[in-house]
Write an enzyme that holds these catalytic residues in place. Structure first.
Site, PDB file in Angstrom:
ATOM      1  N   ASN A   1       4.678  -7.664   6.372  1.00  0.00           N
ATOM      2  CA  ASN A   1       5.704  -7.390   7.307  1.00  0.00           C
ATOM      3  C   ASN A   1       4.968  -6.172   8.236  1.00  0.00           C
ATOM      4  O   ASN A   1       5.766  -5.289   8.836  1.00  0.00           O
ATOM      5  CB  ASN A   1       6.898  -6.777   6.578  1.00  0.00           C
ATOM      6  CG  ASN A   1       6.443  -5.625   5.590  1.00  0.00           C
ATOM      7  OD1 ASN A   1       5.530  -5.736   4.958  1.00  0.00           O
ATOM      8  ND2 ASN A   1       7.287  -4.561   5.676  1.00  0.00           N
ATOM      9  N   GLU A   2       3.702  -6.155   8.218  1.00  0.00           N
ATOM     10  CA  GLU A   2       2.939  -4.858   8.997  1.00  0.00           C
ATOM     11  C   GLU A   2       3.582  -4.692  10.312  1.00  0.00           C
ATOM     12  O   GLU A   2       3.660  -3.562  10.625  1.00  0.00           O
ATOM     13  CB  GLU A   2       1.497  -4.867   8.661  1.00  0.00           C
ATOM     14  CG  GLU A   2       1.045  -4.653   7.409  1.00  0.00           C
ATOM     15  CD  GLU A   2       0.999  -5.961   6.555  1.00  0.00           C
ATOM     16  OE1 GLU A   2       1.677  -6.708   6.653  1.00  0.00           O
ATOM     17  OE2 GLU A   2       0.099  -5.852   5.420  1.00  0.00           O
TER      18      GLU A   2
ATOM     19  N   LEU B   1       0.785  -1.245   0.023  1.00  0.00           N
ATOM     20  CA  LEU B   1      -0.141  -0.073  -0.024  1.00  0.00           C
ATOM     21  C   LEU B   1       0.669   1.339   0.051  1.00  0.00           C
ATOM     22  O   LEU B   1       1.800   1.216   0.525  1.00  0.00           O
ATOM     23  CB  LEU B   1      -0.836   0.047   1.392  1.00  0.00           C
ATOM     24  CG  LEU B   1      -1.794  -1.163   1.391  1.00  0.00           C
ATOM     25  CD1 LEU B   1      -3.044  -0.980   2.652  1.00  0.00           C
ATOM     26  CD2 LEU B   1      -2.642  -1.495   0.140  1.00  0.00           C
TER      27      LEU B   1
ATOM     28  N   GLY C   1       0.970  -5.245   1.195  1.00  0.00           N
ATOM     29  CA  GLY C   1      -0.003  -5.364   0.255  1.00  0.00           C
ATOM     30  C   GLY C   1       0.518  -5.919  -1.203  1.00  0.00           C
ATOM     31  O   GLY C   1      -0.337  -6.525  -1.869  1.00  0.00           O
TER      32      GLY C   1
HETATM   33  C1  LIG Z   1      -7.611  -4.347  14.501  1.00  0.00           C
HETATM   34  C2  LIG Z   1      -7.598  -4.436  13.036  1.00  0.00           C
HETATM   35  C3  LIG Z   1      -6.522  -3.152  12.566  1.00  0.00           C
HETATM   36  C4  LIG Z   1      -6.467  -3.057  11.147  1.00  0.00           C
HETATM   37  C5  LIG Z   1      -5.860  -2.039  10.909  1.00  0.00           C
HETATM   38  C6  LIG Z   1      -5.271  -1.782   9.325  1.00  0.00           C
HETATM   39  C7  LIG Z   1      -4.280  -0.839   9.248  1.00  0.00           C
HETATM   40  C8  LIG Z   1      -3.056  -1.165   8.463  1.00  0.00           C
HETATM   41  C9  LIG Z   1      -3.314  -1.261   6.899  1.00  0.00           C
HETATM   42  C10 LIG Z   1      -2.790  -1.629   6.110  1.00  0.00           C
HETATM   43  C11 LIG Z   1      -1.973  -2.616   6.204  1.00  0.00           C
HETATM   44  C12 LIG Z   1      -0.701  -2.119   5.269  1.00  0.00           C
HETATM   45  C13 LIG Z   1      -0.327  -2.876   4.232  1.00  0.00           C
HETATM   46  C14 LIG Z   1       0.777  -2.259   3.424  1.00  0.00           C
HETATM   47  O1  LIG Z   1       1.073  -2.568   2.261  1.00  0.00           O
HETATM   48  S1  LIG Z   1       1.987  -1.028   4.098  1.00  0.00           S
HETATM   49  C15 LIG Z   1       3.147  -0.625   3.238  1.00  0.00           C
HETATM   50  C16 LIG Z   1       4.343  -1.634   3.526  1.00  0.00           C
HETATM   51  N1  LIG Z   1       5.419  -1.767   2.487  1.00  0.00           N
HETATM   52  C17 LIG Z   1       6.718  -1.809   2.764  1.00  0.00           C
HETATM   53  O2  LIG Z   1       6.976  -1.900   3.804  1.00  0.00           O
HETATM   54  C18 LIG Z   1       7.776  -1.767   1.471  1.00  0.00           C
HETATM   55  C19 LIG Z   1       8.499  -0.369   1.744  1.00  0.00           C
HETATM   56  N2  LIG Z   1       9.488  -0.062   0.621  1.00  0.00           N
HETATM   57  C20 LIG Z   1      10.428  -1.099   0.671  1.00  0.00           C
HETATM   58  O3  LIG Z   1      10.962  -1.738   1.332  1.00  0.00           O
HETATM   59  C21 LIG Z   1      11.259  -0.898  -0.717  1.00  0.00           C
HETATM   60  O4  LIG Z   1      10.887   0.281  -1.291  1.00  0.00           O
HETATM   61  C22 LIG Z   1      11.367  -1.795  -1.618  1.00  0.00           C
HETATM   62  C23 LIG Z   1      12.150  -3.202  -1.324  1.00  0.00           C
HETATM   63  C24 LIG Z   1      10.170  -2.308  -2.214  1.00  0.00           C
HETATM   64  C25 LIG Z   1      12.285  -1.371  -2.978  1.00  0.00           C
HETATM   65  O5  LIG Z   1      13.511  -0.959  -2.706  1.00  0.00           O
HETATM   66  P1  LIG Z   1      14.069  -0.106  -3.661  1.00  0.00           P
HETATM   67  O6  LIG Z   1      14.136  -0.512  -4.844  1.00  0.00           O
HETATM   68  O7  LIG Z   1      15.454   0.123  -3.033  1.00  0.00           O
HETATM   69  O8  LIG Z   1      13.312   1.403  -3.800  1.00  0.00           O
HETATM   70  P2  LIG Z   1      13.401   2.577  -2.535  1.00  0.00           P
HETATM   71  O9  LIG Z   1      13.138   2.024  -1.162  1.00  0.00           O
HETATM   72  O10 LIG Z   1      14.510   3.325  -2.610  1.00  0.00           O
HETATM   73  O11 LIG Z   1      11.940   3.358  -2.826  1.00  0.00           O
HETATM   74  C26 LIG Z   1      11.774   3.956  -3.895  1.00  0.00           C
HETATM   75  C27 LIG Z   1      10.777   5.141  -3.905  1.00  0.00           C
HETATM   76  O12 LIG Z   1       9.773   4.648  -3.383  1.00  0.00           O
HETATM   77  C28 LIG Z   1       9.253   4.976  -2.000  1.00  0.00           C
HETATM   78  N3  LIG Z   1       8.408   4.009  -1.506  1.00  0.00           N
HETATM   79  C29 LIG Z   1       8.878   2.752  -1.210  1.00  0.00           C
HETATM   80  N4  LIG Z   1       7.680   2.133  -0.750  1.00  0.00           N
HETATM   81  C30 LIG Z   1       6.683   2.819  -0.852  1.00  0.00           C
HETATM   82  C31 LIG Z   1       5.461   2.706  -0.251  1.00  0.00           C
HETATM   83  N5  LIG Z   1       4.984   1.509   0.264  1.00  0.00           N
HETATM   84  N6  LIG Z   1       4.526   3.609  -0.162  1.00  0.00           N
HETATM   85  C32 LIG Z   1       4.761   4.941  -0.619  1.00  0.00           C
HETATM   86  N7  LIG Z   1       6.254   5.092  -1.001  1.00  0.00           N
HETATM   87  C33 LIG Z   1       7.056   4.110  -1.294  1.00  0.00           C
HETATM   88  C34 LIG Z   1      10.406   5.529  -1.719  1.00  0.00           C
HETATM   89  O13 LIG Z   1      10.315   6.186  -0.190  1.00  0.00           O
HETATM   90  C35 LIG Z   1      11.402   6.008  -2.337  1.00  0.00           C
HETATM   91  O14 LIG Z   1      10.931   7.397  -2.470  1.00  0.00           O
HETATM   92  P3  LIG Z   1      11.939   8.553  -2.982  1.00  0.00           P
HETATM   93  O15 LIG Z   1      12.956   8.693  -2.026  1.00  0.00           O
HETATM   94  O16 LIG Z   1      10.891   9.611  -3.032  1.00  0.00           O
HETATM   95  O17 LIG Z   1      12.454   7.914  -4.341  1.00  0.00           O
END
Ligand SMILES: CCCCCCCC/C=C\C/C=C/C(=O)SCCNC(=O)CCNC(=O)[C@H](O)C(C)(C)COP(=O)(O)OP(=O)(O)OC[C@H]1O[C@@H](n2cnc3c(N)ncnc32)[C@H](O)[C@@H]1OP(=O)(O)O
Length: 277
Positions: free
Chosen positions: A153-154, A86, A131
């Site tokens: 990994n949330e 997400l 996500g």
């Molecule tokens: C009682 C019940 C309660 C319920 C409550 C619900 C609440 C919870 C709701 C939902 C669950 C959440 C689900 C999710 O999916 S949360 C997202 C989790 N994602 C991650 O942890 C991944 C994060 N990203 C990474 O680890 C890395 O980016 C990578 C391994 C995917 C890729 O690595 P790499 O190629 O080295 O790229 P960069 O890290 O340099 O990233 C490039 C660029 O993109 C931005 N970015 C990365 N991931 C995200 C993201 N998920 N969202 C927004 N932006 C992201 C990163 O910041 C870089 O940006 P830049 O510096 O401006 O270029």
């Protein structure tokens, strides 16, 4: 069948049509001879799932219901990432209306993908956290390139994988393994994921990935479609209905959870850490 497919993919007979999409956030190609669709997520750099990308996926899935789609391969145009999950910016300081709209579209997209009657394969050509892992788990079959990471990994981010994310994992790797993985927020390497059954096959490289995806599709296309899809939906209906019957409650959990100051703090820190990388 294999030879026919090779001819088609090598372009000896040009029967692959670009599927008119309203945006370029997804590239969709349909093979007019086999009916197999390739949906490629195309939101650089990491296919983070924001409202617009989810909407593009949802619109495509709805459109496929009226096309002669016999199967769908989900993959990504990013060189390193299938989907980063997400889009954290959708959860960081949104308005309630924006957060509600976003969550509704995630639910819509998941319901369509999880209940698609045709065979679905995730060709996981890069990292697939949270996500991203949900998308992969919603397909029927998962093939992944080596040395990437996948998992829910949330917990590690200070957030909680919603019940339906958890159910999907449980359905694939079993309750005990899922409980351990979800509590710890484990990101598995491709190789570890193959060992515990989170993915079905390891590919050697991207070419092998697509070959294996088409091989799986060929096998499935040999089965009577109605019997196939009836069994699939039979296995998935409890998980689907659990969300369908509680969408409003699920949305309220999401909103209440993300608006907690502690959660916003965690998101802020995580976003900063990602930017500093
Ligand atoms: C009682 C019940 C309660 C319920 C409550 C619900 C609440 C919870 C709701 C939902 C669950 C959440 C689900 C999710 O999916 S949360 C997202 C989790 N994602 C991650 O942890 C991944 C994060 N990203 C990474 O680890 C890395 O980016 C990578 C391994 C995917 C890729 O690595 P790499 O190629 O080295 O790229 P960069 O890290 O340099 O990233 C490039 C660029 O993109 C931005 N970015 C990365 N991931 C995200 C993201 N998920 N969202 C927004 N932006 C992201 C990163 O910041 C870089 O940006 P830049 O510096 O401006 O270029």
């Amino acid at each position: 069948m294999f030879v026919l497919r090779q001819c088609l993919t090598l372009g000896t007979k040009s029967s692959v049509r670009n599927f008119a999409a309203a945006t370029n956030l997804v590239n969709v190609k349909i093979n007019e001879d086999t009916g197999v669709v390739i949906m490629e997520l195309n939101k650089p750099p990491v296919n983070s799932l924001n409202y617009e990308l989810l909407e593009a996926m949802h619109r495509t899935l709805v459109k496929l219901e009226n096309e002669r789609c016999s199967g769908m391969i989900l993959t990504s145009s990013s060189p390193n990432t299938f989907s980063a999950g997400l889009d954290l910016l959708e959860m960081y300081k949104p308005t309630v209306d924006k957060a509600r709209k976003f969550w509704g579209m995630l639910q819509n997209t998941w319901i369509k993908l999880y209940s698609a009657p045709y065979p679905t394969v995730a060709a996981i050509n890069g990292h697939s956290p949270a996500g991203g892992c949900l998308l992969a788990m919603s397909c029927e079959y998962r093939i992944m390139v080596p040395k990437k990471k996948i998992g829910l990994n949330e917990t590690q981010l200070g957030i909680v994988a919603p019940q339906w994310f958890q159910d999907c994992m449980k359905n694939i790797i079993g309750s005990r393994q899922a409980e351990k993985a979800l509590i710890a927020g484990t990101l598995f390497s491709s190789e570890e994921a193959a060992k515990i059954g989170l993915i079905d096959e390891l590919a050697t490289d991207k070419e092998d990935l697509m070959k294996k995806a088409h091989d799986f599709m060929d096998e499935q296309l040999g089965l009577p479609p109605l019997a196939r899809s009836t069994v699939k939906i039979g296995f998935r209906k409890d998980t689907l209905n659990r969300l369908i019957n509680s969408r409003e409650v699920d949305t309220k959990y999401f909103i209440d959870f993300i608006f907690q100051p502690k959660v916003q703090e965690s998101l802020e820190m995580y976003l900063q850490a990602l930017k500093k990388k």
